[in-house]
Design a protein around this motif. Sequence first.
Motif, mmCIF file in Angstrom:
data_model
loop_
_atom_site.group_PDB
_atom_site.id
_atom_site.type_symbol
_atom_site.label_atom_id
_atom_site.label_comp_id
_atom_site.label_asym_id
_atom_site.label_seq_id
_atom_site.Cartn_x
_atom_site.Cartn_y
_atom_site.Cartn_z
ATOM 1 N N ILE A 184 0.836 -0.977 0.113
ATOM 2 C CA ILE A 184 -0.082 0.217 -0.089
ATOM 3 C C ILE A 184 0.565 1.127 0.079
ATOM 4 C CG2 ILE A 184 -1.955 1.313 0.984
ATOM 5 C CD1 ILE A 184 -3.222 -1.243 2.579
ATOM 6 N N ARG A 185 1.802 1.265 0.693
ATOM 7 C CA ARG A 185 2.648 2.907 1.183
ATOM 8 C C ARG A 185 3.589 3.266 -0.352
ATOM 9 N NH1 ARG A 185 3.554 7.100 2.397
ATOM 10 N NH2 ARG A 185 5.275 7.212 3.301
ATOM 11 N N ALA A 186 3.964 1.620 -0.764
ATOM 12 C CA ALA A 186 4.583 1.860 -2.411
ATOM 13 C C ALA A 186 3.871 1.972 -3.479
ATOM 14 C CB ALA A 186 5.120 0.235 -2.522
ATOM 15 N N VAL A 244 12.202 1.793 -1.791
ATOM 16 C CA VAL A 244 13.177 0.822 -1.710
ATOM 17 C C VAL A 244 12.535 -0.012 -1.328
ATOM 18 C CG1 VAL A 244 15.305 1.400 -0.806
ATOM 19 C CG2 VAL A 244 15.781 -0.769 -2.459
ATOM 20 N N ILE A 245 12.148 -1.427 -1.300
ATOM 21 C CA ILE A 245 11.738 -2.052 -0.551
ATOM 22 C C ILE A 245 12.896 -3.376 0.017
ATOM 23 C CG2 ILE A 245 9.680 -3.816 -0.196
ATOM 24 C CD1 ILE A 245 8.171 -1.943 -2.055
ATOM 25 N N ALA A 246 12.997 -3.523 1.042
ATOM 26 C CA ALA A 246 14.058 -4.413 1.921
ATOM 27 C C ALA A 246 13.143 -5.553 2.528
ATOM 28 C CB ALA A 246 14.830 -3.794 3.260
ATOM 29 N N THR A 247 13.658 -6.648 1.769
ATOM 30 C CA THR A 247 12.197 -8.007 1.632
ATOM 31 C C THR A 247 13.437 -9.557 1.915
ATOM 32 O OG1 THR A 247 9.918 -8.780 2.518
ATOM 33 C CG2 THR A 247 11.266 -7.712 0.026
ATOM 34 N N MET A 248 12.645 -9.973 2.522
ATOM 35 C CA MET A 248 12.976 -11.709 1.954
ATOM 36 C C MET A 248 12.147 -12.148 1.246
ATOM 37 S SD MET A 248 15.979 -12.581 4.958
ATOM 38 C CE MET A 248 15.204 -12.158 6.172
ATOM 39 N N LEU A 303 6.416 -9.924 -2.166
ATOM 40 C CA LEU A 303 6.869 -8.444 -2.544
ATOM 41 C C LEU A 303 7.381 -7.827 -4.290
ATOM 42 C CD1 LEU A 303 7.311 -6.901 1.151
ATOM 43 C CD2 LEU A 303 5.773 -6.060 -0.660
ATOM 44 N N THR A 304 8.574 -8.678 -4.951
ATOM 45 C CA THR A 304 8.616 -8.731 -5.511
ATOM 46 C C THR A 304 7.768 -8.078 -7.251
ATOM 47 O OG1 THR A 304 8.762 -11.096 -6.662
ATOM 48 C CG2 THR A 304 10.500 -10.087 -5.282
ATOM 49 N N GLN A 305 6.137 -8.333 -6.796
ATOM 50 C CA GLN A 305 5.452 -8.126 -7.143
ATOM 51 C C GLN A 305 5.028 -6.607 -7.194
ATOM 52 O OE1 GLN A 305 2.383 -11.068 -6.862
ATOM 53 N NE2 GLN A 305 3.425 -12.304 -6.405
ATOM 54 N N ILE A 306 5.163 -5.897 -7.053
ATOM 55 C CA ILE A 306 4.682 -4.594 -6.541
ATOM 56 C C ILE A 306 5.811 -3.193 -7.451
ATOM 57 C CG2 ILE A 306 5.283 -2.477 -4.970
ATOM 58 C CD1 ILE A 306 4.579 -3.942 -3.338
#
Length: 175
Positions: free
Chosen positions: A137-139, A148-152, A156-159
């Motif tokens: 939502i925030r992105a 930049v999204i920091a995740t494992m 979330l790569t679909q965003i």
Amino acid sequence: FPVTIRSITMIALIDADSFFYLSCYKLDDPAFVEKCGLSNEDAETIIESLAEVGADRLENMLNDILLDISNDENNIEITGVEIYVTHCKNSIRKEISKEYKSNKQPNEIVNCLRRMYIAKNNAIYSDTLEADDLIAIRARELGEFNCVIATMDKDLTQIGGFIYNFYRKPSIKDE
């Protein structure tokens, strides 16, 4: 004349859930508990003490991630950091499927760390949405090239936009 390339300014959106588990990995190992001198303490004291160790590990991990994102090669300047955690008692996903994450065993150290982080560090959470939902939502609010999204979490790569995966660091091939 030397050419100055302006850096890209972005907000870092951190999906802290996986990082909580990573920072608490093997903290409950009896040998580590013994090494910390906690063997004779009550369970609550042990959990709280180990969560503090996890918090130190987590801070180091997050600092390393932010430094890695904003290194000279990336030309990214982090202008803000938002930490997202899952702490929802009334998850929408559980309303859809009662079995959602029903096989997941609770980790008391991680749960304690999550509560500490919410209390001390202004982590962002919802009573109905998980961290990855909030980040999505925030992105979208910010625009995919303003964060930049920091995740494992591979979901979330679909965003779209910039994704930093702690386990799969970018390489020249990724460009």
